[in-house]
Write a protein that holds these residues in place. Structure first.
Motif, PDB file in Angstrom:
ATOM      1  N   GLU A  46     -39.524  11.071   5.284  1.00 46.07           N
ATOM      2  CA  GLU A  46     -40.637  11.664   4.543  1.00 46.07           C
ATOM      3  C   GLU A  46     -41.807  10.698   4.400  1.00 46.07           C
ATOM      4  N   LEU A  47     -41.517   9.456   4.040  1.00 48.04           N
ATOM      5  CA  LEU A  47     -42.567   8.511   3.655  1.00 48.04           C
ATOM      6  C   LEU A  47     -42.969   7.523   4.751  1.00 48.04           C
ATOM      7  N   GLY A  48     -42.152   7.390   5.781  1.00 53.11           N
ATOM      8  CA  GLY A  48     -42.393   6.355   6.779  1.00 53.11           C
ATOM      9  C   GLY A  48     -43.138   6.806   8.011  1.00 53.11           C
ATOM     10  N   LYS A  49     -43.686   7.993   7.986  1.00 53.79           N
ATOM     11  CA  LYS A  49     -44.379   8.506   9.163  1.00 53.79           C
ATOM     12  C   LYS A  49     -45.481   7.548   9.613  1.00 53.79           C
ATOM     13  N   GLY A  50     -45.455   7.206  10.901  1.00 54.44           N
ATOM     14  CA  GLY A  50     -46.438   6.288  11.447  1.00 54.44           C
ATOM     15  C   GLY A  50     -46.028   4.831  11.394  1.00 54.44           C
ATOM     16  N   ARG A  51     -45.094   4.497  10.503  1.00 55.68           N
ATOM     17  CA  ARG A  51     -44.660   3.097  10.390  1.00 55.68           C
ATOM     18  C   ARG A  51     -43.219   2.909  10.836  1.00 55.68           C
ATOM     19  N   ILE A  52     -42.405   3.967  10.679  1.00 55.64           N
ATOM     20  CA  ILE A  52     -40.988   3.887  11.037  1.00 55.64           C
ATOM     21  C   ILE A  52     -40.614   5.130  11.844  1.00 55.64           C
ATOM     22  N   THR A  53     -39.920   4.914  12.958  1.00 57.60           N
ATOM     23  CA  THR A  53     -39.339   6.014  13.716  1.00 57.60           C
ATOM     24  C   THR A  53     -37.827   5.875  13.616  1.00 57.60           C
ATOM     25  N   LEU A  54     -37.183   6.936  13.157  1.00 52.51           N
ATOM     26  CA  LEU A  54     -35.732   6.946  13.016  1.00 52.51           C
ATOM     27  C   LEU A  54     -35.112   7.469  14.297  1.00 52.51           C
ATOM     28  N   LEU A  55     -34.145   6.734  14.829  1.00 54.82           N
ATOM     29  CA  LEU A  55     -33.465   7.123  16.062  1.00 54.82           C
ATOM     30  C   LEU A  55     -32.029   7.524  15.757  1.00 54.82           C
ATOM     31  N   GLU A  56     -31.524   8.486  16.515  1.00 53.84           N
ATOM     32  CA  GLU A  56     -30.140   8.913  16.353  1.00 53.84           C
ATOM     33  C   GLU A  56     -29.206   7.839  16.889  1.00 53.84           C
ATOM     34  N   ASN A  57     -28.075   7.676  16.234  1.00 52.35           N
ATOM     35  CA  ASN A  57     -27.025   6.770  16.691  1.00 52.35           C
ATOM     36  C   ASN A  57     -26.582   7.196  18.087  1.00 52.35           C
ATOM     37  N   ARG A  58     -26.426   6.237  18.999  1.00 57.17           N
ATOM     38  CA  ARG A  58     -26.100   6.533  20.399  1.00 57.17           C
ATOM     39  C   ARG A  58     -24.842   7.378  20.553  1.00 57.17           C
ATOM     40  N   ASP A  59     -23.762   7.006  19.853  1.00 59.70           N
ATOM     41  CA  ASP A  59     -22.515   7.749  20.006  1.00 59.70           C
ATOM     42  C   ASP A  59     -22.644   9.181  19.502  1.00 59.70           C
ATOM     43  N   LYS A  60     -23.349   9.358  18.404  1.00 61.07           N
ATOM     44  CA  LYS A  60     -23.564  10.704  17.878  1.00 61.07           C
ATOM     45  C   LYS A  60     -24.432  11.521  18.833  1.00 61.07           C
ATOM     46  N   LEU A  61     -25.435  10.879  19.419  1.00 62.18           N
ATOM     47  CA  LEU A  61     -26.289  11.556  20.393  1.00 62.18           C
ATOM     48  C   LEU A  61     -25.480  11.984  21.612  1.00 62.18           C
ATOM     49  N   ARG A  62     -24.633  11.099  22.135  1.00 59.53           N
ATOM     50  CA  ARG A  62     -23.804  11.441  23.304  1.00 59.53           C
ATOM     51  C   ARG A  62     -22.878  12.616  23.002  1.00 59.53           C
ATOM     52  N   GLN A  63     -22.312  12.620  21.803  1.00 58.59           N
ATOM     53  CA  GLN A  63     -21.437  13.721  21.412  1.00 58.59           C
ATOM     54  C   GLN A  63     -22.218  15.034  21.372  1.00 58.59           C
ATOM     55  N   GLY A  73     -22.558  17.633  36.740  1.00 61.42           N
ATOM     56  CA  GLY A  73     -21.627  17.247  37.787  1.00 61.42           C
ATOM     57  C   GLY A  73     -21.403  15.747  37.861  1.00 61.42           C
ATOM     58  N   GLU A  74     -21.981  14.993  36.950  1.00 64.83           N
ATOM     59  CA  GLU A  74     -21.840  13.538  36.966  1.00 64.83           C
ATOM     60  C   GLU A  74     -20.715  13.072  36.049  1.00 64.83           C
ATOM     61  N   GLY A  75     -19.874  13.988  35.606  1.00 69.61           N
ATOM     62  CA  GLY A  75     -18.766  13.611  34.739  1.00 69.61           C
ATOM     63  C   GLY A  75     -19.240  13.186  33.371  1.00 69.61           C
ATOM     64  N   ASN A  76     -18.650  12.145  32.853  1.00 69.55           N
ATOM     65  CA  ASN A  76     -18.999  11.652  31.521  1.00 69.55           C
ATOM     66  C   ASN A  76     -19.951  10.470  31.563  1.00 69.55           C
ATOM     67  N   ALA A  77     -20.717  10.362  32.636  1.00 69.71           N
ATOM     68  CA  ALA A  77     -21.647   9.239  32.749  1.00 69.71           C
ATOM     69  C   ALA A  77     -22.676   9.316  31.622  1.00 69.71           C
ATOM     70  N   PRO A  78     -23.010   8.176  31.039  1.00 70.75           N
ATOM     71  CA  PRO A  78     -24.019   8.193  29.985  1.00 70.75           C
ATOM     72  C   PRO A  78     -25.362   8.633  30.531  1.00 70.75           C
ATOM     73  N   GLY A  79     -26.154   9.217  29.659  1.00 70.56           N
ATOM     74  CA  GLY A  79     -27.482   9.678  30.044  1.00 70.56           C
ATOM     75  C   GLY A  79     -28.437   8.512  30.193  1.00 70.56           C
ATOM     76  N   PRO A  80     -29.692   8.837  30.447  1.00 66.15           N
ATOM     77  CA  PRO A  80     -30.688   7.776  30.595  1.00 66.15           C
ATOM     78  C   PRO A  80     -30.854   6.994  29.303  1.00 66.15           C
ATOM     79  N   ALA A  81     -31.352   5.775  29.437  1.00 71.03           N
ATOM     80  CA  ALA A  81     -31.470   4.888  28.285  1.00 71.03           C
ATOM     81  C   ALA A  81     -32.360   5.478  27.200  1.00 71.03           C
ATOM     82  N   GLY A  82     -33.458   6.108  27.568  1.00 74.72           N
ATOM     83  CA  GLY A  82     -34.341   6.679  26.560  1.00 74.72           C
ATOM     84  C   GLY A  82     -34.933   5.593  25.670  1.00 74.72           C
ATOM     85  N   ILE A  83     -35.258   5.968  24.457  1.00 79.02           N
ATOM     86  CA  ILE A  83     -35.829   5.028  23.500  1.00 79.02           C
ATOM     87  C   ILE A  83     -34.725   4.084  23.027  1.00 79.02           C
ATOM     88  N   GLN A  84     -35.012   2.806  23.050  1.00 79.00           N
ATOM     89  CA  GLN A  84     -34.059   1.804  22.582  1.00 79.00           C
ATOM     90  C   GLN A  84     -34.481   1.328  21.187  1.00 79.00           C
TER      91      GLN A  84
END
Length: 135
Positions: A46-63, A73-84
């Motif tokens: 709510e308050l951090g717009k412009g100063r903080i970007t919240l990213l999803e946890n990698r494992d939760k995102l993969r799930q 068709g690539e099996g369980n290969a991880p997706g692209p790195a995206g935002i780090q």
């Protein structure tokens, strides 16, 4: 408190932060510690717009991706790195109890994951909660 901290406020770039969970150091190992980090996440969103970007946890995102996206068709290969993320926010809930009350200390730390801030704790904060015990 995070957004008003002089170290955080003086930064010229947005902080990319991933929430990495809470350690439970209470008497009840089923204590819902995530309630504290969820509240902090909402306030920062709510308050951090412009100063903080919240990213999803990698494992939760993969799930979520494996549940919702079509398989390529690539099996369980991880997706692209995206935002780090540049930083990780973690917390600990500690309880001190007596016969009638419980005192909870909730502390949070933001740690650098890469670059000049690697391993550096750039922010720490805490709050306290006193409650009546219901044993």
């Amino acid at each position: 408190a995070i957004l008003s901290d002089p170290t955080i406020h003086a930064r010229q770039t947005q902080l990319l932060i991933v929430f990495d969970g809470m350690d439970n150091k209470t008497l009840n190992q089923n204590f819902p510690t995530d309630i504290f980090i969820r509240r902090l996440r909402v306030k920062l969103g709510e308050l951090g717009k412009g100063r903080i970007t919240l990213l999803e946890n990698r494992d939760k995102l993969r799930q979520l991706q494996s549940k919702e996206l079509e398989q390529t068709g690539e099996g369980n290969a991880p997706g692209p790195a995206g935002i780090q993320p540049d930083y990780s926010l973690t917390g600990t809930v500690t309880e001190m109890a007596n016969r009638t009350t419980s005192y909870f200390l909730v502390d949070f730390t933001i740690v650098g994951l890469k670059g000049a801030d690697t391993r550096r704790q750039i922010w720490t904060g805490q709050y306290e909660v006193n409650t009546a015990r219901s044993d």
